[in-house]
Design a protein around this motif. Structure first.
Motif, PDB file in Angstrom:
ATOM      1  N   HIS A  46      -7.622  -6.141   0.734  1.00 65.85           N
ATOM      2  CA  HIS A  46      -7.505  -6.476   2.149  1.00 65.85           C
ATOM      3  C   HIS A  46      -6.522  -7.621   2.398  1.00 65.85           C
ATOM      4  O   HIS A  46      -5.645  -7.536   3.266  1.00 65.85           O
ATOM      5  CB  HIS A  46      -8.897  -6.836   2.696  1.00 65.85           C
ATOM      6  CG  HIS A  46      -8.907  -7.226   4.136  1.00 65.85           C
ATOM      7  ND1 HIS A  46      -8.830  -8.542   4.543  1.00 65.85           N
ATOM      8  CD2 HIS A  46      -8.982  -6.480   5.270  1.00 65.85           C
ATOM      9  CE1 HIS A  46      -8.861  -8.595   5.865  1.00 65.85           C
ATOM     10  NE2 HIS A  46      -8.957  -7.362   6.336  1.00 65.85           N
ATOM     11  N   THR A 103      -4.742   3.553   6.438  1.00 67.42           N
ATOM     12  CA  THR A 103      -4.312   3.246   5.080  1.00 67.42           C
ATOM     13  C   THR A 103      -5.507   3.136   4.144  1.00 67.42           C
ATOM     14  O   THR A 103      -5.487   3.646   3.018  1.00 67.42           O
ATOM     15  CB  THR A 103      -3.505   1.933   5.067  1.00 67.42           C
ATOM     16  OG1 THR A 103      -2.410   2.050   5.971  1.00 67.42           O
ATOM     17  CG2 THR A 103      -2.990   1.631   3.668  1.00 67.42           C
ATOM     18  N   LEU A 104      -6.556   2.470   4.600  1.00 63.75           N
ATOM     19  CA  LEU A 104      -7.775   2.358   3.807  1.00 63.75           C
ATOM     20  C   LEU A 104      -8.314   3.744   3.470  1.00 63.75           C
ATOM     21  O   LEU A 104      -8.669   4.030   2.315  1.00 63.75           O
ATOM     22  CB  LEU A 104      -8.814   1.548   4.573  1.00 63.75           C
ATOM     23  CG  LEU A 104     -10.211   1.449   3.961  1.00 63.75           C
ATOM     24  CD1 LEU A 104     -10.163   0.766   2.600  1.00 63.75           C
ATOM     25  CD2 LEU A 104     -11.165   0.709   4.903  1.00 63.75           C
ATOM     26  N   LEU A 108      -4.302  -0.296   9.439  1.00 65.29           N
ATOM     27  CA  LEU A 108      -5.293  -0.666   8.430  1.00 65.29           C
ATOM     28  C   LEU A 108      -6.261   0.475   8.116  1.00 65.29           C
ATOM     29  O   LEU A 108      -6.396   0.871   6.954  1.00 65.29           O
ATOM     30  CB  LEU A 108      -6.063  -1.913   8.874  1.00 65.29           C
ATOM     31  CG  LEU A 108      -7.031  -2.499   7.839  1.00 65.29           C
ATOM     32  CD1 LEU A 108      -7.115  -4.008   7.991  1.00 65.29           C
ATOM     33  CD2 LEU A 108      -8.432  -1.914   7.961  1.00 65.29           C
ATOM     34  N   ARG A 109      -6.961   0.993   9.118  1.00 66.56           N
ATOM     35  CA  ARG A 109      -8.009   1.979   8.823  1.00 66.56           C
ATOM     36  C   ARG A 109      -7.426   3.237   8.190  1.00 66.56           C
ATOM     37  O   ARG A 109      -7.977   3.753   7.213  1.00 66.56           O
ATOM     38  CB  ARG A 109      -8.790   2.334  10.094  1.00 66.56           C
ATOM     39  CG  ARG A 109      -9.918   3.339   9.812  1.00 66.56           C
ATOM     40  CD  ARG A 109     -10.726   3.677  11.051  1.00 66.56           C
ATOM     41  NE  ARG A 109     -11.602   4.809  10.792  1.00 66.56           N
ATOM     42  CZ  ARG A 109     -12.844   4.734  10.335  1.00 66.56           C
ATOM     43  NH1 ARG A 109     -13.379   3.544  10.088  1.00 66.56           N
ATOM     44  NH2 ARG A 109     -13.562   5.821  10.126  1.00 66.56           N
ATOM     45  N   PHE A 140      -3.007  -6.560   1.762  1.00 65.58           N
ATOM     46  CA  PHE A 140      -2.515  -5.683   2.833  1.00 65.58           C
ATOM     47  C   PHE A 140      -1.857  -6.495   3.940  1.00 65.58           C
ATOM     48  O   PHE A 140      -0.783  -6.144   4.452  1.00 65.58           O
ATOM     49  CB  PHE A 140      -3.669  -4.844   3.396  1.00 65.58           C
ATOM     50  CG  PHE A 140      -3.316  -4.054   4.623  1.00 65.58           C
ATOM     51  CD1 PHE A 140      -2.679  -2.826   4.516  1.00 65.58           C
ATOM     52  CD2 PHE A 140      -3.612  -4.541   5.893  1.00 65.58           C
ATOM     53  CE1 PHE A 140      -2.344  -2.095   5.650  1.00 65.58           C
ATOM     54  CE2 PHE A 140      -3.289  -3.819   7.029  1.00 65.58           C
ATOM     55  CZ  PHE A 140      -2.649  -2.597   6.909  1.00 65.58           C
ATOM     56  N   TRP A 141      -2.499  -7.604   4.319  1.00 65.38           N
ATOM     57  CA  TRP A 141      -1.956  -8.414   5.405  1.00 65.38           C
ATOM     58  C   TRP A 141      -0.762  -9.250   4.947  1.00 65.38           C
ATOM     59  O   TRP A 141       0.118  -9.572   5.749  1.00 65.38           O
ATOM     60  CB  TRP A 141      -3.048  -9.314   5.989  1.00 65.38           C
ATOM     61  CG  TRP A 141      -4.037  -8.532   6.792  1.00 65.38           C
ATOM     62  CD1 TRP A 141      -5.335  -8.268   6.471  1.00 65.38           C
ATOM     63  CD2 TRP A 141      -3.796  -7.875   8.034  1.00 65.38           C
ATOM     64  NE1 TRP A 141      -5.920  -7.485   7.435  1.00 65.38           N
ATOM     65  CE2 TRP A 141      -4.999  -7.225   8.410  1.00 65.38           C
ATOM     66  CE3 TRP A 141      -2.686  -7.757   8.866  1.00 65.38           C
ATOM     67  CZ2 TRP A 141      -5.112  -6.494   9.589  1.00 65.38           C
ATOM     68  CZ3 TRP A 141      -2.809  -7.016  10.035  1.00 65.38           C
ATOM     69  CH2 TRP A 141      -4.008  -6.394  10.388  1.00 65.38           C
ATOM     70  N   PHE A 162     -13.635  -6.505   9.529  1.00 70.23           N
ATOM     71  CA  PHE A 162     -13.086  -5.460   8.664  1.00 70.23           C
ATOM     72  C   PHE A 162     -14.107  -4.356   8.429  1.00 70.23           C
ATOM     73  O   PHE A 162     -13.788  -3.161   8.516  1.00 70.23           O
ATOM     74  CB  PHE A 162     -12.645  -6.062   7.331  1.00 70.23           C
ATOM     75  CG  PHE A 162     -12.335  -5.036   6.282  1.00 70.23           C
ATOM     76  CD1 PHE A 162     -11.254  -4.183   6.415  1.00 70.23           C
ATOM     77  CD2 PHE A 162     -13.145  -4.903   5.159  1.00 70.23           C
ATOM     78  CE1 PHE A 162     -10.975  -3.218   5.457  1.00 70.23           C
ATOM     79  CE2 PHE A 162     -12.886  -3.950   4.198  1.00 70.23           C
ATOM     80  CZ  PHE A 162     -11.790  -3.102   4.352  1.00 70.23           C
ATOM     81  N   CYS A 218       0.835  -1.207   0.000  1.00 68.34           N
ATOM     82  CA  CYS A 218       0.000   0.000   0.000  1.00 68.34           C
ATOM     83  C   CYS A 218       0.868   1.254   0.000  1.00 68.34           C
ATOM     84  O   CYS A 218       0.540   2.244  -0.669  1.00 68.34           O
ATOM     85  CB  CYS A 218      -0.927  -0.004   1.211  1.00 68.34           C
ATOM     86  SG  CYS A 218      -2.260  -1.215   1.120  1.00 68.34           S
ATOM     87  N   GLN A 244     -14.319  -2.105  11.301  1.00 68.88           N
ATOM     88  CA  GLN A 244     -13.191  -1.174  11.341  1.00 68.88           C
ATOM     89  C   GLN A 244     -13.373  -0.046  10.333  1.00 68.88           C
ATOM     90  O   GLN A 244     -12.862   1.056  10.513  1.00 68.88           O
ATOM     91  CB  GLN A 244     -11.884  -1.909  11.043  1.00 68.88           C
ATOM     92  CG  GLN A 244     -11.404  -2.819  12.156  1.00 68.88           C
ATOM     93  CD  GLN A 244     -10.010  -3.345  11.873  1.00 68.88           C
ATOM     94  OE1 GLN A 244      -9.044  -2.595  11.866  1.00 68.88           O
ATOM     95  NE2 GLN A 244      -9.911  -4.642  11.628  1.00 68.88           N
ATOM     96  N   ASN A 250       2.955  -5.734   4.103  1.00 66.74           N
ATOM     97  CA  ASN A 250       2.879  -4.417   4.737  1.00 66.74           C
ATOM     98  C   ASN A 250       4.157  -4.190   5.552  1.00 66.74           C
ATOM     99  O   ASN A 250       4.120  -4.032   6.775  1.00 66.74           O
ATOM    100  CB  ASN A 250       1.634  -4.317   5.630  1.00 66.74           C
ATOM    101  CG  ASN A 250       1.476  -2.952   6.278  1.00 66.74           C
ATOM    102  OD1 ASN A 250       2.028  -1.964   5.808  1.00 66.74           O
ATOM    103  ND2 ASN A 250       0.729  -2.905   7.368  1.00 66.74           N
TER     104      ASN A 250
END
Length: 344
Positions: free
Chosen positions: A203, A219-220, A216-217, A206-207, A281, A185, A284, A210
């Motif tokens: 998603h 970056t989203l 996470l949030r 991402f895991w 997810f 990302c 979040q 990274n």
């Protein structure tokens, strides 16, 4: 209140194995985009029957349209403009969100200019189809950054430089996705800052990748904000496979081939979506607006099963997708699974 979020799936329809996603005949049989569009119209009927409003079309919709050694197919998209327009009109009337995800052979950061040129040609052909269908800016072409070629910073910069040379229809449609092995990302955010390209948050990727340890949030949010305010972003979601994989290997002692069980790799996609992972997810991502393309191996069956799971386990999340607790999703899932089993 904004429109309900959409769930989509890619290409192959498993709930009705008779449906074809594209004209897959060999060149000797003169396959054509018009045939693929007939198949696509049948898929639209299926989507409407099951209230699915998001779909990724086959990247082979126009067979051989950019094959360098088969000029007889090169005018296929232009010749099918009227048919594309009619099907696009129907897609708009049905509220279908459509997209392409060109193959892994589309590489915009290659040091080989011929490969880049061929990739741009493929993207131009697919952008032309979306334009003939008169679809809005949310109908996109999803690509990855490409290869590292021994030096990531240089590879990212080549993508940025190639962007500047892309035809306008391609730049208007192109979106960039983080991947699970090479470009995180953080990498695609860097590219977007230098180009303005919209980003797709994946998603599972991402895991898997990274190294920068981005949250996470946050970056989203950053990736969703690469989309204009009047366009709804979309993301990709899938669950990793957890079961043993069966592989055929040569026994070093006997020299014979044997089937062995090996542990899963977390980059592999599961057949279905793990509902509790998805629910966690989405919680979040509370307050954020995006459609979700499911990249599960079970395709439409996974989507229909997930809707049922959301209605059962998380009515609050189901409501974000316009689902009530009384739609009978479990019965629909069982019916589709039975049909697939009978046709196997």
């Amino acid at each position: 209140m904004s429109d309900p979020l959409k769930l989509g799936f890619p290409v192959k329809v498993l709930g009705d194995p008779s449906l074809k996603s594209n004209d897959a005949r060999r060149s000797q049989s003169n396959p054509h985009l018009r045939v693929s569009l007939g198949y696509l119209a049948d898929i639209f009927d299926y989507l409407v029957r099951h209230d699915i409003r998001m779909y990724r079309m086959s990247s082979d919709l126009a067979p051989y349209a950019t094959h360098p050694d088969m000029p007889q197919f090169h005018s296929m998209v232009r010749d099918s403009a009227t048919d594309l327009g009619a099907l696009g009109k129907r897609a708009r009337e049905l509220g279908l969100r459509l997209s392409f995800h060109p193959s892994q052979f589309i590489v915009l950061n290659s040091p080989d200019p011929d490969l880049v040129r061929k990739s741009v040609w493929d993207l131009t052909s697919q952008a032309e189809m979306l334009d003939h269908m008169e679809l809005g800016p949310e109908a996109v072409l999803v690509v990855h950054v490409g290869g590292v070629y021994g030096e990531k910073d240089g590879a990212r910069q080549r993508w940025i430089e190639t962007w500047k040379t892309l035809p306008e229809p391609v730049r208007r449609r192109l979106v960039l996705e983080n991947d699970d092995l090479r470009f995180s990302c953080a990498d695609v955010l860097h590219i977007s800052e230098h180009t303005g390209v919209r980003l797709i948050f994946d998603h599972q990727h991402f895991w898997c990748l990274n190294p920068e340890g981005l949250p996470l949030r946050d970056t989203l949010i950053r990736m969703l904000e690469t989309w204009p305010a009047d366009q709804r972003p979309k993301i990709h979601f899938s669950s990793p496979r957890t079961e043993f994989r069966q592989q055929t290997r040569k026994n070093s002692r006997t020299g014979k081939a044997e089937v062995v069980s090996v542990a899963p790799i977390w980059t592999g996609h599961a057949d279905f979506v793990q509902p509790f992972e998805f629910i966690g997810f989405l919680r979040q991502a509370e307050g954020l607006d995006f459609d979700v393309m499911l990249e599960a191996k079970a395709k439409d069956l996974a989507l229909i099963r997930l809707r049922s799971d959301l209605q059962h386990y998380a009515p609050d999340i189901a409501a974000r997708f316009g689902l009530s607790a009384a739609l009978g999703g479990e019965a629909e899932t069982s019916s589709l699974e039975a049909r697939v089993q009978l046709s196997a």
